[in-house]
Structures are given as C-alpha cells and as structure tokens.
Design a protein around this motif. Sequence first.
Motif, PDB file in Angstrom:
ATOM      1  N   ARG A 500       1.056  -1.286  -0.279  1.00  0.00           N
ATOM      2  CA  ARG A 500      -0.075   0.009   0.446  1.00  0.00           C
ATOM      3  C   ARG A 500       0.868   1.211  -0.337  1.00  0.00           C
ATOM      4  NH1 ARG A 500      -5.798  -1.105   1.620  1.00  0.00           N
ATOM      5  NH2 ARG A 500      -5.887  -3.124   2.271  1.00  0.00           N
ATOM      6  N   CYS A 501       1.461   0.848   1.324  1.00  0.00           N
ATOM      7  CA  CYS A 501       3.049   1.653   0.381  1.00  0.00           C
ATOM      8  C   CYS A 501       3.337   2.690  -0.584  1.00  0.00           C
ATOM      9  CB  CYS A 501       4.168   1.883   2.036  1.00  0.00           C
ATOM     10  SG  CYS A 501       4.845   3.004   1.550  1.00  0.00           S
ATOM     11  N   THR A 502       3.375   1.961  -1.206  1.00  0.00           N
ATOM     12  CA  THR A 502       4.236   1.248  -2.449  1.00  0.00           C
ATOM     13  C   THR A 502       3.590   1.869  -3.855  1.00  0.00           C
ATOM     14  OG1 THR A 502       5.709  -0.314  -2.092  1.00  0.00           O
ATOM     15  CG2 THR A 502       5.954   0.537  -4.749  1.00  0.00           C
ATOM     16  N   ALA A 503       2.599   1.761  -3.409  1.00  0.00           N
ATOM     17  CA  ALA A 503       0.844   2.393  -3.963  1.00  0.00           C
ATOM     18  C   ALA A 503       1.059   3.696  -4.177  1.00  0.00           C
ATOM     19  CB  ALA A 503      -0.255   1.496  -4.016  1.00  0.00           C
ATOM     20  N   TYR A 504       1.211   4.105  -3.479  1.00  0.00           N
ATOM     21  CA  TYR A 504       0.604   5.994  -2.434  1.00  0.00           C
ATOM     22  C   TYR A 504       1.948   6.279  -2.928  1.00  0.00           C
ATOM     23  CZ  TYR A 504       2.141   9.536   0.346  1.00  0.00           C
ATOM     24  OH  TYR A 504       2.634  10.868   1.294  1.00  0.00           O
ATOM     25  N   MET A 505       3.635   5.671  -3.348  1.00  0.00           N
ATOM     26  CA  MET A 505       4.417   6.592  -3.142  1.00  0.00           C
ATOM     27  C   MET A 505       4.415   6.478  -4.852  1.00  0.00           C
ATOM     28  SD  MET A 505       7.381   5.296   0.311  1.00  0.00           S
ATOM     29  CE  MET A 505       7.460   7.361   0.174  1.00  0.00           C
ATOM     30  N   SER A 506       4.226   5.640  -5.307  1.00  0.00           N
ATOM     31  CA  SER A 506       4.735   5.974  -6.287  1.00  0.00           C
ATOM     32  C   SER A 506       3.509   5.948  -7.414  1.00  0.00           C
ATOM     33  CB  SER A 506       4.988   4.490  -7.253  1.00  0.00           C
ATOM     34  OG  SER A 506       3.379   2.792  -7.348  1.00  0.00           O
ATOM     35  N   GLY A 507       2.502   5.818  -6.897  1.00  0.00           N
ATOM     36  CA  GLY A 507       1.469   6.487  -8.005  1.00  0.00           C
ATOM     37  C   GLY A 507       1.027   5.306  -9.348  1.00  0.00           C
ATOM     38  N   GLU A 508       1.521   4.116  -8.655  1.00  0.00           N
ATOM     39  CA  GLU A 508       1.093   3.322  -9.758  1.00  0.00           C
ATOM     40  C   GLU A 508      -0.725   2.851 -10.228  1.00  0.00           C
ATOM     41  OE1 GLU A 508       1.072   1.212 -12.531  1.00  0.00           O
ATOM     42  OE2 GLU A 508       2.749   1.427 -12.867  1.00  0.00           O
ATOM     43  N   PRO A 509      -1.635   2.808 -11.090  1.00  0.00           N
ATOM     44  CA  PRO A 509      -2.121   2.706 -11.199  1.00  0.00           C
ATOM     45  C   PRO A 509      -3.457   1.245 -10.672  1.00  0.00           C
ATOM     46  CG  PRO A 509      -1.615   4.246 -12.903  1.00  0.00           C
ATOM     47  CD  PRO A 509      -0.651   3.838 -12.124  1.00  0.00           C
ATOM     48  N   VAL A 510      -2.167   0.492 -11.273  1.00  0.00           N
ATOM     49  CA  VAL A 510      -2.470  -0.800 -10.957  1.00  0.00           C
ATOM     50  C   VAL A 510      -2.835  -1.452 -10.184  1.00  0.00           C
ATOM     51  CG1 VAL A 510      -1.559  -3.574 -11.899  1.00  0.00           C
ATOM     52  CG2 VAL A 510      -1.862  -1.993 -13.002  1.00  0.00           C
ATOM     53  N   LEU A 511      -2.420  -1.200  -9.315  1.00  0.00           N
ATOM     54  CA  LEU A 511      -2.509  -1.674  -7.625  1.00  0.00           C
ATOM     55  C   LEU A 511      -2.408  -0.455  -6.816  1.00  0.00           C
ATOM     56  CD1 LEU A 511       2.203  -0.877  -6.455  1.00  0.00           C
ATOM     57  CD2 LEU A 511       1.207  -2.873  -7.144  1.00  0.00           C
ATOM     58  N   ILE A 512      -2.877   0.648  -7.546  1.00  0.00           N
ATOM     59  CA  ILE A 512      -3.899   1.879  -6.265  1.00  0.00           C
ATOM     60  C   ILE A 512      -5.875   1.319  -6.460  1.00  0.00           C
ATOM     61  CG2 ILE A 512      -5.253   3.398  -6.646  1.00  0.00           C
ATOM     62  CD1 ILE A 512      -2.820   5.563  -7.189  1.00  0.00           C
ATOM     63  N   GLU A 513      -5.759   0.740  -8.966  1.00  0.00           N
ATOM     64  CA  GLU A 513      -6.980   0.176  -9.043  1.00  0.00           C
ATOM     65  C   GLU A 513      -7.434  -1.072  -7.514  1.00  0.00           C
ATOM     66  OE1 GLU A 513      -8.985  -2.164 -12.480  1.00  0.00           O
ATOM     67  OE2 GLU A 513      -7.227  -1.765 -12.267  1.00  0.00           O
ATOM     68  N   ALA A 514      -6.279  -2.053  -6.768  1.00  0.00           N
ATOM     69  CA  ALA A 514      -6.201  -2.977  -7.007  1.00  0.00           C
ATOM     70  C   ALA A 514      -7.357  -2.713  -4.744  1.00  0.00           C
ATOM     71  CB  ALA A 514      -5.533  -3.708  -6.031  1.00  0.00           C
ATOM     72  N   PHE A 515      -6.479  -1.972  -4.691  1.00  0.00           N
ATOM     73  CA  PHE A 515      -6.815  -1.757  -2.944  1.00  0.00           C
ATOM     74  C   PHE A 515      -8.620  -0.880  -3.337  1.00  0.00           C
ATOM     75  CE2 PHE A 515      -2.425  -1.244  -2.732  1.00  0.00           C
ATOM     76  CZ  PHE A 515      -2.104  -2.427  -1.264  1.00  0.00           C
ATOM     77  N   GLU A 516      -8.417  -0.158  -4.262  1.00  0.00           N
ATOM     78  CA  GLU A 516      -9.609   0.452  -4.514  1.00  0.00           C
ATOM     79  C   GLU A 516     -11.154  -0.659  -4.569  1.00  0.00           C
ATOM     80  OE1 GLU A 516      -9.310   3.004  -7.411  1.00  0.00           O
ATOM     81  OE2 GLU A 516      -8.337   5.118  -6.728  1.00  0.00           O
ATOM     82  N   LYS A 517     -10.908  -1.022  -5.533  1.00  0.00           N
ATOM     83  CA  LYS A 517     -12.120  -2.854  -5.465  1.00  0.00           C
ATOM     84  C   LYS A 517     -11.315  -3.504  -4.461  1.00  0.00           C
ATOM     85  CE  LYS A 517     -11.156  -2.286 -10.655  1.00  0.00           C
ATOM     86  NZ  LYS A 517     -10.934  -3.418 -11.724  1.00  0.00           N
ATOM     87  N   GLY A 518     -10.658  -3.545  -3.019  1.00  0.00           N
ATOM     88  CA  GLY A 518     -10.762  -4.479  -2.624  1.00  0.00           C
ATOM     89  C   GLY A 518     -10.369  -5.916  -2.891  1.00  0.00           C
ATOM     90  N   ILE A 519      -9.560  -5.841  -4.261  1.00  0.00           N
ATOM     91  CA  ILE A 519      -8.480  -7.459  -4.161  1.00  0.00           C
ATOM     92  C   ILE A 519      -7.388  -7.814  -3.803  1.00  0.00           C
ATOM     93  CG2 ILE A 519     -10.849  -7.374  -6.105  1.00  0.00           C
ATOM     94  CD1 ILE A 519      -8.518  -6.668  -7.440  1.00  0.00           C
TER      95      ILE A 519
END
Length: 755
Positions: A500-519
């Motif tokens: 989650r920290c990496t998704a936030y710091m990198s802004g990577e959509p693939v990671l952010i999307e996973a957390f938004e969808k709860g998957i």
Amino acid sequence: MDVKLTLNLRSPTAAEAPEDVTERIASATKRKKAAEETIADAWIRILALKNTDADRDKLLAVKDAMDTGVTGRHPSSVGKRFSKAEAMRIYEDLRVSIREERLRSMVAKTPANYFLIDNERLLARLNDRLRKETEVAVDTETTGVDVYTDVIVGLSLTLPSVSIPPLAEKGMHVYIPVSHDEGEQLSRDYVLQELRWFLYSADIGKVLHNAIFDIAMFRRHGSDLRGVIWDTMVAMHLLNENEPSFRLKDLAPKYLGVESDTFAELFGKTPFNEMPLDIALAYAAKDTDLTWRMYQFQRKHFASLPTVLEYYETVEVPLLYVIVDLEANGYILDLDFAKEYGEQLSARAKELHTKLIGVLAKHHEGDGELNLNSTPQMKAVLSKEIGRDIPNMDAKKTLKPLGREFEIIADLLEYRKITKLSGTYIDALPTKQNPTTKRWHSRFNPMGTVTGRFSSGKDEDAADSNQFNVQNQPEEARKMFLAPAGKVLVSADFKAQEIRCTAYMSGEPVLIEAFEKGIDPYANMASMYYKRPYHEVYKLPNGEDTPERKAMKVVWLATLYGMSDFSLADMLGLKKPEATAFKEELFGSMPKLSAWLKANEEHVAKYGFVWADKQQRKRRLPDGKLKRKEIPYGKWNDPKYEEWRKHNGKINRAMRQGTNARVQGSSAVQTKVTMIKAHEACEDREGWALWGTIHDELVFELPEEFTREDIAVIERIMTQSYSWGNVANGTDIAIMLRWGKGVTPDEWFKNKEAA
C-alpha cells in the motif's frame, strides 16, 4: 698400556639419539632462537597474527607500556620466547594498574562545577536552582540493567543555566548518591520525594540518553519521569543511522572531542554502589554533562533538517513512554503447555535422530559417531546417500528444494527445526520469568533497524538478561503466550502495509486500483501479467497460493527487500537471465512503478540517500555515490579484480536498498504513529493495554467483556492514524485467548451469543 680416548662430537641423529636427548636438543635450539629474537622482532611476529580487534588493542596497549617502561616481562619469563599468551597475561596485570590510575586521574581532574549533593541543605539549594531551569539533563546510576530487579543508587542532573562565581563556565553538574555502600548520603525515598515536583513536572524539559531505561527505573521505585523532550541516543539514529555504536561513551569522543571511558573499562564488574563517592561524582556527573553537550550538538544539526526534527519531537519522543508501558506490561506463559509440548518435541527429535543416524551412519568416514549438527559431516554423508553432490547446506536455498525430492533431507530439516524450537523457545523461555514481576518481559528497540523498524530482544549490556525476543517467536511457540485472566488478546495488522505504501509513493494505477476494488494486489498483478481471470490466479481450492500469485509475491518482495537477480532466480527456480527478464517484463507493464523504482536508484547515485514519506526520515546510502570500477571484458572472475568486484557490489547493494529504505522507513513511521494513538486509547479505557508490536501487527490486551464498538475503535486506530494519501489502509483483526489461535470478531460474538 696406554688407552687413547676419542671424543665423537657429532650430534646424534633423531633415529640414533635417545628420546630425552632429542628433546634436550630441540629445547636448546628453541632457547637459542628465543634468545636471538629481540622483543621488537617478537612484537612484529605477534601483531602479524590473526588477532581480533579487541586483542589487537590490548596487545598495542602492552607494547606501548613496555616501550615506555611502565611494565615489563616477569622475571620467570626471561630466556623464553615472548608470546601472545604472555603479552595477554601482562595486559591483565596492566589493566588493573591502568584502571586504578584512570580513576585517580579522573578524581583529580574533577571539574570545579561538579558537585556532590549529600545532605538536606544541599538538596534544598539544588531544588531552588531547578525551579529556574527550563531544560535539565537527567541520568540514573543503578546496580544493573534489569529495570524490574535492579535499583537506583544515585541521580545525576545537569543544570545548564546556573552561574557559580568565580567559574567562567556556566552550568552545574551534580550527583546525588542514595544507596552507595559507604559515604554520607540521603535516602532514596527522601530524595525522590523532595524531587517529586521536578520529576513529575512537564514544564521542565528532561534530556536523557536512553530515556526508556531511566523512565522505567524511576517507575521501579514508585516515581516517574515526565516531560522528557529529548533522547540523544534516539536522536543520533536520525542524524546518522550508520553509526557503529550509539553508546554515549562512543559518541562523545567522535562528536564532542571528549574522551570517555565506559563503565566496564573503569569498574569492570564492580557494582556502582560499591564506588567511593568521589569516583562516583566524577563519573556520574560527566554522564549528564556529556548528554547536555550532545543535545546542544544535535540541536544545531537538526536545524538543517526541519522535517526530521518535527518528526522526532512529535513521534519518536512521545513513543518513548509507549515503549516503557509496553515493556512493563509483560507476558504470561502457559508453563504446563510448554512442558507438554516440549516433551512431544523431544520424543519426535529422538525418533528423527535415530532414523537419520540409521540411514546415514554407513556413509560416515570420520572418528566417532556421526554429528547431525556438523555441516561438513552432513554435507558429505547426504551427498553419498542421495547420489548427488550437495553444494552447500543452506537450508532455504539448497536443502528445502531437495527435501521435496528426498525424504532423508526432509527429515533432517524437521529435526533441525524441532531442536531449534525446543532449545531456543520451548525449553528456554520458561526459565526467563522475571523474579520480581513474575512475568516475562522483552525489550522493544524503536530504532532496531537502520530504516527505523522496531526490533525486540534483551538489553545489549545485559549478558545474563532474562529478556527475550518476542518478535521472533515462531508460530508453534506463540501458543505458550496467554491472555491474562479476564482478558483477551486482540491482534490487528496493517493489511498489505508495504505494498500500500508503494502504491501511494509510486502512484501506480495497477496497485491503487487493486486496493480501491478491495482485491488482492498480487493476484491482480498475476491476472494482468498472465492474462488470466483474477479468480484463477488467486487461490487454489485448498486455500494455498497459486503458482502465479506466489511468483508475483516473490518478485515483489525480492525488489522491495533489495535482493539481487541471482537471489530472485534461486527463489523462482530460474536462471538469472530468465529471472531478470521476468522482473523487467512485469514491472514494464506498470510504467509508473518502474519510473519510481528507477528514480529511487538515481537519487541514491546522485545524493547518497533517500527520504521516507514527507521527508520524515533519511536513509543514508553513501556507497551509492561511489564511482564504479570498470572490469575488463572477460575478467569478471579474475582474482586480480576481486577488490573491484567487492567495490561494485557495495554500489549495487546501495542502489537496491534505496526502494527498500523508502518503503520500510515510511512503514515504520506509520506503525509508530499508530502505536501512539493506540496507547492514547488504552490510557483512556479501563483495562486496556498495548501488548506487543510484532512486525506489521499490533496486539492489544482488552477486558474479555469487550464490545463491537471496542473493535470498531481498534479498526479506526489501525486505518485512520496515518494515511497513504488516496490509498486506503486495511486491517485484519483476530480475537485470542492464546496468541496465534484467533477467530474473527464476527466469529467471537457469534460464539458468545450462542453460549
């Protein structure tokens, strides 16, 4: 008749001479060589040996003492070859005389503004002066380092604003003895009572080195120390986490230019309460004197790091009190379970030992019985048994893969696991109960790693400590830990904290999307990479990871933890080029993440450091700025370039550590901020306590009659105390009576309602 005698002066050969003659000749030859070798030559020989750093320092001290005439050889050694053993014996004698001389010199050179407070009048005068201070350095002298069993024998204070004519230097440094064996002094209870207003005042800032220890020692005697504003040991971790030592006595010479002897160097194993008061004053008052100077030095350097200073004062300093309470709470162990489980493990270990010896002994060529703990012996016999040369005995990289193929290796791995579990945990832990509290206690070091993560264990200065590493308890050993009577343990983890920290710091959509969808982010990456539906790459029917998800996790963790592509290849069971290509293709499909990873490396190469979130922590990686050595083509394995390879390896490690440092450092910040919020919640609620911090997990201790709202409070603490921007936090909560055996909150309340 004349008899002519002829003397045969030829030396007998070894074969011709009797044994005693041979020995006399050898002895004479040895004495002759010893007589011919000068002391200077002997020192060259001795110092050329493979000496440890500690031994070398001792040898050089002896050499210097002999060169200057301070000491010499014992008369009984004259004529014998000078050896390292003799030099070390001289050192032991020399150390006593050096120690005595140091103590005499220390007392003789006691600064004029060091004062002994040994009567009521002086203590009253000290109290008057304390009321005029805004910041004071504080230290305790004790009988040892066990904060539950040892006791305070004296207090040191530095009052920086006091002026004492005709002394030009401002500052007053005092020592208040309270429990020394000899000398006029006040009682501990009287001093703590008279200083209570000061110790409990939040208006007068307290400056310490290793404040956690001193706060706990004051509480040991029913007192407290409030208003701590600075810990020079913790602060130094933020100014330079790469320091080889954070002891005040090691930092003072380096940064303050003040030589300072350690307790062991001055007093050996003699308890401080046995020290004469003139020696105690010179030593103890210097501690707070140096602490105050170090504080001033650090304040000056923090001026150029405003974001780090703010983090230090708002997170690391308040956290000190959290840790004191956490350590004091302690643990309860189920000794009956430990005994029963230990017996089961012992029986299984004996069974495996018999089986292993029975199968492998026939291959053993050495003297005596085959030793299952001997790496050379086991490597040889296992290679013969499986008909394949085993390159090494690395459990993870070599034996575990072979264990899937060969039962005998699987048995060995199980045997080693059981013996370690028994010896280190099941058998050892029950012996570590604190005799005073009747509980088990661990130390929690808030700067246990260079990235700021917690570590757990015993006090490094306590060789015989009964503290232990609670964070390192394997799953099987955790079952020994019980909730106190009438309480439950509530475990809450930071769900996928680092990714989650990496998704936030990198802004990577693939990671952010996973957390938004709860998957699951790993399964999401696997689905994208392998172009297969999410449900097919998430879990197998038995609940285990699919190979695809497992591969994603391996690549991710290898990148995050700074592993080389060689290590990644081993973990994936691929060749290095294949592993490299796999990683590059995966991250190539996530351009923002790839760009962020590259930017981290470039920052290390240019500046030699990286920042954690919001520039709250700095991780210094100076090797990243080194200039790479260009090894000629085809010469990589040439021994001539070994040092160049090592040099380039240091650069590579620094580059790989950049990303790890950013994620680990930022995650450490999140954990610590959350712990402070958790501690505040515990203080506000009857019967609540923070039980432990275990990697990415916080464990609470709650009354067994807790409510759903209590669980909601913990959920809010875990998810809202520190956010990753637009990436939501997550937490998984489990309720336990025995650590490691938990149920979800819904299951707990369902079972309770059904009862």
